[in-house]
Scaffold this motif. Structure first.
Motif, mmCIF file in Angstrom:
data_model
loop_
_atom_site.group_PDB
_atom_site.id
_atom_site.type_symbol
_atom_site.label_atom_id
_atom_site.label_comp_id
_atom_site.label_asym_id
_atom_site.label_seq_id
_atom_site.Cartn_x
_atom_site.Cartn_y
_atom_site.Cartn_z
ATOM 1 N N GLN A 1 0.804 -1.091 -0.097
ATOM 2 C CA GLN A 1 -0.296 -0.080 0.054
ATOM 3 C C GLN A 1 1.091 1.368 -0.307
ATOM 4 O OE1 GLN A 1 -3.110 -0.160 -0.199
ATOM 5 N NE2 GLN A 1 -3.376 1.987 -0.015
ATOM 6 N N PRO A 2 0.903 1.913 -1.043
ATOM 7 C CA PRO A 2 2.058 2.838 -1.119
ATOM 8 C C PRO A 2 1.621 3.536 -0.418
ATOM 9 C CG PRO A 2 0.749 3.188 -3.183
ATOM 10 C CD PRO A 2 0.250 1.734 -2.497
ATOM 11 N N ARG A 3 2.490 4.753 0.550
ATOM 12 C CA ARG A 3 2.360 5.849 1.197
ATOM 13 C C ARG A 3 2.305 7.357 0.258
ATOM 14 N NH1 ARG A 3 7.560 5.323 4.819
ATOM 15 N NH2 ARG A 3 7.939 4.756 2.329
ATOM 16 N N ILE A 4 0.847 7.984 0.296
ATOM 17 C CA ILE A 4 1.135 9.509 -0.508
ATOM 18 C C ILE A 4 1.076 9.957 0.225
ATOM 19 C CG2 ILE A 4 -0.361 10.652 -3.149
ATOM 20 C CD1 ILE A 4 -0.657 7.003 -3.376
ATOM 21 N N ALA A 5 1.644 11.620 -0.465
ATOM 22 C CA ALA A 5 1.170 12.859 -0.193
ATOM 23 C C ALA A 5 1.183 13.719 -1.003
ATOM 24 C CB ALA A 5 2.520 13.854 1.077
ATOM 25 N N ILE A 6 -0.283 14.568 -0.695
ATOM 26 C CA ILE A 6 -0.972 15.485 -1.433
ATOM 27 C C ILE A 6 -0.650 16.814 -0.915
ATOM 28 C CG2 ILE A 6 -2.832 16.754 -2.828
ATOM 29 C CD1 ILE A 6 -4.093 13.838 -2.552
ATOM 30 N N VAL A 7 -0.110 17.866 -1.408
ATOM 31 C CA VAL A 7 0.920 19.041 -0.918
ATOM 32 C C VAL A 7 0.082 19.870 -1.348
ATOM 33 C CG1 VAL A 7 2.587 20.506 -0.032
ATOM 34 C CG2 VAL A 7 2.957 18.550 -0.474
ATOM 35 N N THR B 1 8.159 10.310 5.592
ATOM 36 C CA THR B 1 8.196 9.788 4.401
ATOM 37 C C THR B 1 7.427 9.696 3.684
ATOM 38 O OG1 THR B 1 10.416 9.608 5.503
ATOM 39 C CG2 THR B 1 10.171 8.570 3.515
ATOM 40 N N TYR B 2 7.523 9.368 2.222
ATOM 41 C CA TYR B 2 6.067 8.399 1.929
ATOM 42 C C TYR B 2 6.815 8.594 0.784
ATOM 43 C CZ TYR B 2 3.058 11.825 4.662
ATOM 44 O OH TYR B 2 2.363 11.814 5.759
ATOM 45 N N ASP B 3 6.599 7.572 -0.182
ATOM 46 C CA ASP B 3 6.770 6.495 -1.016
ATOM 47 C C ASP B 3 6.003 7.671 -2.806
ATOM 48 O OD1 ASP B 3 7.233 4.132 -0.294
ATOM 49 O OD2 ASP B 3 5.154 3.977 -0.058
ATOM 50 N N PHE B 4 5.242 8.279 -2.702
ATOM 51 C CA PHE B 4 4.948 9.527 -3.660
ATOM 52 C C PHE B 4 4.611 11.283 -3.302
ATOM 53 C CE2 PHE B 4 2.730 10.410 -7.700
ATOM 54 C CZ PHE B 4 3.883 10.378 -8.224
ATOM 55 N N VAL B 5 5.143 12.101 -3.768
ATOM 56 C CA VAL B 5 4.499 13.213 -3.228
ATOM 57 C C VAL B 5 3.953 14.207 -4.298
ATOM 58 C CG1 VAL B 5 5.045 15.269 -1.978
ATOM 59 C CG2 VAL B 5 5.973 12.948 -1.180
ATOM 60 N N THR C 1 -2.336 11.644 1.973
ATOM 61 C CA THR C 1 -2.855 12.637 3.324
ATOM 62 C C THR C 1 -2.493 13.804 2.550
ATOM 63 O OG1 THR C 1 -0.763 11.313 4.928
ATOM 64 C CG2 THR C 1 -1.671 13.525 5.766
ATOM 65 N N ILE C 2 -3.251 14.395 2.827
ATOM 66 C CA ILE C 2 -3.155 15.884 1.743
ATOM 67 C C ILE C 2 -2.819 16.924 3.634
ATOM 68 C CG2 ILE C 2 -4.956 17.844 1.388
ATOM 69 C CD1 ILE C 2 -6.417 15.740 0.858
ATOM 70 N N TYR C 3 -1.977 17.798 3.494
ATOM 71 C CA TYR C 3 -0.859 19.037 4.153
ATOM 72 C C TYR C 3 -1.844 19.946 3.048
ATOM 73 C CZ TYR C 3 1.793 14.824 6.217
ATOM 74 O OH TYR C 3 1.953 13.712 6.359
ATOM 75 N N GLU C 4 -2.130 20.989 4.138
ATOM 76 C CA GLU C 4 -3.033 22.222 3.655
ATOM 77 C C GLU C 4 -1.686 23.383 4.718
ATOM 78 O OE1 GLU C 4 -3.738 25.509 2.469
ATOM 79 O OE2 GLU C 4 -3.483 24.407 1.434
ATOM 80 N N LEU C 5 -1.499 24.605 4.353
ATOM 81 C CA LEU C 5 -0.635 25.715 4.875
ATOM 82 C C LEU C 5 -1.703 26.361 5.684
ATOM 83 C CD1 LEU C 5 1.400 26.892 5.845
ATOM 84 C CD2 LEU C 5 0.910 28.718 3.434
ATOM 85 N N ARG C 6 -2.979 26.617 5.350
ATOM 86 C CA ARG C 6 -4.170 27.736 6.214
ATOM 87 C C ARG C 6 -4.536 26.450 6.827
ATOM 88 N NH1 ARG C 6 -7.444 28.482 0.804
ATOM 89 N NH2 ARG C 6 -6.788 26.869 0.643
#
Length: 419
Positions: free
Chosen positions: A4-10, A156-160, A31-36
């Motif tokens: 199961q890949p670790r995926i981050a959306i910045v 750490t993520y497999d795909f960002v 996982t989605i990261y948002e500044l606001r």
């Protein structure tokens, strides 16, 4: 058990949220990261910019996300009507939307319907990404992001996926390309309850888009939530730091209004009704919100920006192909990117480990990036052409002539015009 890949959306704007939802529907859980900070329902109900979604991109994403009914229920604040005037207030063109097939939705409404369909624990709000780099001690192409949480922490993520806008941190991992100033600035203000408080301005601006153009400048508006009129003054200027050069730094919107309407090189000679529209919006903006005026220099990435494939990361939306608003393509291309990337990621067959998953993903990401670069180059060229045309000496007449051409095409049975 399959890998199961670790995926981050910045970035938690429309493209990041749409990608997150599309991936979840396909069995991937980013996982989605948002500044606001997360906006409250009250904040999301306030007027915001409106976005016209296009059939091949934004509207297709609404359907694939299963949000078509919610989308339709969220439109209607701004019609597809369009009015074009010159600086003297002469009406050069008007239509009731028959030349358009691009329904309008407020940015806040689009955010709301996307966000409500993503589990809240999938989005990490108020998360500042300070660095994106190759992960240490790995041969699989994993990417490490550094978060500013008082003391730096890493994940750490497999795909960002960089969906983090104009000044993207993720972009630095892939390319040295940077946005450049396009020579224009926007001053934006909003008045609410137009039909009851300012019926003459509601009648002037109409129920949809309103563009008064000429002399390298413009006063533009569109309708929005809370019976609002959102007004923008567009100014051509070679000064990227125009706010400082013009002495507008820290000024309220009402104070900026006085400066712009008193300058004969800007709007002092424009028709009284056009000045009234801008002035009233500025006064109401200051009354409602105070603070410094919303003055935005318009930036673009170089047309044709590309990068070499890099294992473990890619870009979408403004991070990949920032352009100005003059063709209405930005959010549509961003949503299109999200859809194509979701298809690419979901098409990877089951893998035993990260290395096998990355190897299977590579040709799909290469194809995604090539397709994205090709279509966005065309749209970026159109956008740059439109900015030059609309902010020309006779911008209003040029736009009106364009609509006349669309009308002739439609009468002859050709495709409808677009805007």
């Amino acid at each position: 058990m399959p890998f199961q890949p670790r995926i981050a959306i910045v970035g938690g704007g429309p493209s990041g949220l749409a990608l997150g939802l599309l991936l979840r529907q396909r069995g991937l859980y980013p996982t989605i990261y948002e500044l606001r900070n997360k906006m409250t329902p009250e904040e999301l109900a306030k007027p915001s910019g409106v976005l016209d979604l296009h059939e091949e991109s934004g509207l297709m994403v609404m359907r694939e996300c299963g949000l078509w009914d919610e989308f339709q229920a969220s439109t209607g604040d701004c019609s597809e009507e369009c009015r074009v005037l010159d600086p003297q207030g002469n009406v050069l063109h008007t239509d009731k939307g028959e030349l358009s097939t691009r329904p309008e939705i407020s940015r806040h409404a689009l955010t709301t319907i996307l966000m409500k369909n993503i589990p809240s624990n999938s989005i990490k709000w108020n998360q500042k990404i300070t660095a994106v780099r190759d992960a240490r001690n790995t041969t699989t192409g994993a990417v490490e992001i550094t978060l500013d949480l008082g003391v730096n922490s890493t994940a750490t993520y497999d795909f960002v996926v960089g969906a983090d806008g104009a000044w993207s941190r993720v972009r630095k991992l892939l390319t040295d390309a940077k946005p450049f100033y396009t020579g224009a600035q926007y001053v934006t203000a909003t008045l609410r309850h137009a039909s009851t408080k300012f019926p003459h301005l509601a009648e002037l601006s109409g129920s949809g888009a309103f563009l008064a153009l000429g002399g390298g400048k413009g006063i533009l508006s569109h309708r929005g939530p809370q019976d609002s009129i959102r007004v923008c003054a567009a100014v051509n200027t070679p000064h990227e730091d125009w706010v400082k050069v013009a002495g507008l730094e820290g000024k309220t919107t009402a104070e900026v209004k006085t400066a712009l309407l008193g300058d004969e090189n800007l709007f002092a000679k424009w028709a009284p009704e056009l000045q009234d529209l801008f002035a009233t919006a500025c006064d109401e903006e200051t009354k409602d919100n105070g603070g410094p005026a919303d003055i935005l220099p318009l930036y673009s990435l170089p047309i044709g920006t590309r990068w070499e494939y890099r294992t473990g990361a890619t870009l979408i939306g403004d991070a990949a192909h920032l352009m100005t608003p003059w063709a209405g393509e930005g959010v549509n291309l961003a949503l299109w990117d999200s859809l194509d990337l979701a298809h690419a990621l979901a098409a990877v067959p089951e893998a035993e480990d990260a290395a096998a998953w990355q190897a299977a993903l590579e040709p799909r990401i290469r194809e995604f990036e090539e397709t994205m670069a090709t279509r966005t180059k065309e749209k970026a060229e159109e956008t740059a052409k439109n900015q030059k045309m609309f902010l020309s000496e006779n911008g209003g007449q040029v736009l009106a002539d364009m609509f006349k051409m669309y009308e002739k095409m439609a009468a002859a049975g050709g495709p409808p015009g677009k805007r």
